[in-house]
Design a protein around this motif. Sequence first.
Motif, PDB file in Angstrom:
ATOM      1  N   PHE A  53     -11.094 -16.443   1.111  1.00  0.00           N
ATOM      2  CA  PHE A  53     -11.700 -17.695   0.493  1.00  0.00           C
ATOM      3  C   PHE A  53     -10.737 -17.386  -1.020  1.00  0.00           C
ATOM      4  CE2 PHE A  53     -15.151 -14.948   2.008  1.00  0.00           C
ATOM      5  CZ  PHE A  53     -15.011 -15.395   3.921  1.00  0.00           C
ATOM      6  N   LYS A  54      -9.211 -17.524  -0.864  1.00  0.00           N
ATOM      7  CA  LYS A  54      -8.608 -17.818  -1.869  1.00  0.00           C
ATOM      8  C   LYS A  54      -8.374 -19.050  -1.916  1.00  0.00           C
ATOM      9  CE  LYS A  54      -3.878 -17.127  -3.660  1.00  0.00           C
ATOM     10  NZ  LYS A  54      -2.547 -16.662  -3.871  1.00  0.00           N
ATOM     11  N   SER A  76      -5.861 -12.392  -5.112  1.00  0.00           N
ATOM     12  CA  SER A  76      -6.586 -12.190  -3.586  1.00  0.00           C
ATOM     13  C   SER A  76      -6.116 -10.861  -3.296  1.00  0.00           C
ATOM     14  CB  SER A  76      -6.397 -12.981  -3.087  1.00  0.00           C
ATOM     15  OG  SER A  76      -4.796 -13.463  -3.223  1.00  0.00           O
ATOM     16  N   GLU A  77      -6.766 -10.206  -1.836  1.00  0.00           N
ATOM     17  CA  GLU A  77      -6.936  -9.761  -1.432  1.00  0.00           C
ATOM     18  C   GLU A  77      -7.031  -9.331  -0.073  1.00  0.00           C
ATOM     19  OE1 GLU A  77      -4.844  -6.078  -2.577  1.00  0.00           O
ATOM     20  OE2 GLU A  77      -4.765  -6.692  -3.917  1.00  0.00           O
ATOM     21  N   ASN A  84     -11.991  -1.918  -2.888  1.00  0.00           N
ATOM     22  CA  ASN A  84     -11.013  -1.139  -3.672  1.00  0.00           C
ATOM     23  C   ASN A  84     -10.823  -1.518  -4.748  1.00  0.00           C
ATOM     24  OD1 ASN A  84     -10.257   1.734  -4.404  1.00  0.00           O
ATOM     25  ND2 ASN A  84      -8.511   1.106  -3.861  1.00  0.00           N
ATOM     26  N   LYS A  85      -9.873  -2.816  -4.125  1.00  0.00           N
ATOM     27  CA  LYS A  85      -9.600  -3.201  -5.735  1.00  0.00           C
ATOM     28  C   LYS A  85     -10.736  -3.647  -6.655  1.00  0.00           C
ATOM     29  CE  LYS A  85      -6.197  -6.557  -7.930  1.00  0.00           C
ATOM     30  NZ  LYS A  85      -4.851  -5.859  -8.287  1.00  0.00           N
ATOM     31  N   ILE A  86     -11.789  -3.989  -6.012  1.00  0.00           N
ATOM     32  CA  ILE A  86     -12.908  -4.753  -6.977  1.00  0.00           C
ATOM     33  C   ILE A  86     -13.458  -3.440  -7.631  1.00  0.00           C
ATOM     34  CG2 ILE A  86     -15.245  -5.658  -7.229  1.00  0.00           C
ATOM     35  CD1 ILE A  86     -14.341  -7.479  -4.634  1.00  0.00           C
ATOM     36  N   ALA A  99     -17.114 -11.218  -9.262  1.00  0.00           N
ATOM     37  CA  ALA A  99     -15.901 -10.562  -7.757  1.00  0.00           C
ATOM     38  C   ALA A  99     -16.290 -11.379  -6.236  1.00  0.00           C
ATOM     39  CB  ALA A  99     -15.698  -9.473  -7.582  1.00  0.00           C
ATOM     40  N   TYR A 100     -15.686 -10.877  -4.758  1.00  0.00           N
ATOM     41  CA  TYR A 100     -16.910 -11.368  -3.652  1.00  0.00           C
ATOM     42  C   TYR A 100     -17.408 -10.004  -3.089  1.00  0.00           C
ATOM     43  CZ  TYR A 100     -17.282 -11.510   1.587  1.00  0.00           C
ATOM     44  OH  TYR A 100     -17.987 -11.471   2.659  1.00  0.00           O
TER      45      TYR A 100
END
Length: 429
Positions: A53-54, A76-77, A84-86, A99-100
């Motif tokens: 969705f970037k 974006s990841e 994990n990034k969030i 965040a998503y």
Amino acid sequence: MKKLVVFMLCTLTAASLLFAGCSTEAEEKKTDGKTGGEEEKPESLTIITSTDFKAFLEELGKQFEEEEGIKINVISEAYDNTHNKITTGVMGGSAVDMAYLDTIWPAEFAASGIALPLDEYLTDEAREGIIDACIDQLVYDGKTYGIPYVNNGKWMFYNKRILKDGGYDEPPATWEELFAMSKDLADRGLVKYGISYGSMQAEGIVCDMTSWLYAYGGEWMNESGEFVFNSDEGVAALEAIVESLGNGCADPASITYNDRTCLDTFLAGDTAFAMNWSFAWDLVQSEADSHVLGDVGICLMPGGEKSGVLSASVSGGGGMCMLSTTVNPYWSWKFMEKLLDPEVQIQAMANGGTLPTLKSAYEDEELLAQYPYLKDFYPQYEYMHYRPVMVQYGEWSNIMQQALSAAMSGEKSAKEALDDAKEASASLE
């Protein structure tokens, strides 16, 4: 397993204390005399999202910057790394605002203090305009933690030409009927198999089991929150799927396929049916990828003959959440509410490959004229089911993935696999 659960609970407790501080900081920002429109306008806001969705969020960010003068930074990841990034970002106190939010994360993000509830911002009128299946899956403990803009679920796609050649005027209404059609079409050489599943040991197999379980009259949990998926109905559902892999109805190689690779046989015209997410429709229409262009229809996911269930599918997608690390709650919401703009939803469909989350989109004659397939997608929302809503969903899903894989590979019987999974899941209820 008990040691793992104790460790996870300790980790969640410690994280909750840390995140509570982050949440308090956001609350203080809202009550320091600059609430609402008086909140100091930041230079930028930051979002963590899946790479899927970037492009959409970057384009929306440009529009927001033109309107409000606030730059949107999009981090974006790959989907598998986004969670994990969030979590690590919030634990580390990173200055991230939104965040998503995948449909299976609200309980965890709420209990850990990662995300803030949005009920004070989301009006009743706005909520009523959203498809129930989209908004309800982002609610935990009576509070809403996300604004849905990533709309998905599973649909049944079928090859109209193959069914016509086989003498069938309508797609199957039940799984029993689908298996009978599949066997007939395969025996007559019209297909190699009726259907292929994405049944490798991954999250996709839990999604598909959700559809099968509810179609056969079962459920993951009862009203008391107890796991009951090893009921007679649950065992019957899994036995039927396992049997289909061995009797020619379904491709036995399904246990090696994921959600994408299981489509290859359908796109090649070797199978008559495909249960998959909405992205499958774009692939069907691709001249480069599809040999069935113009031959494919969309219908309700099958129900059950004995259960009397008309249809059963699994919800997917997710939305946008506000993180507890934000010090810009008002302006974060100003960006998030744009996701409920009908024009923005059309942008999401064009640039993000997702379906509208607003009911009105499926009643818009101009939009339906441009995207006629929307009228075929819409009826399924009434028959969507959720995967279990639980804080430790990740641990539970791993248990189920292993159990379902064991049954589908023949390592265990359906009953043994589900009974073992029920026992292993007891401490997570």
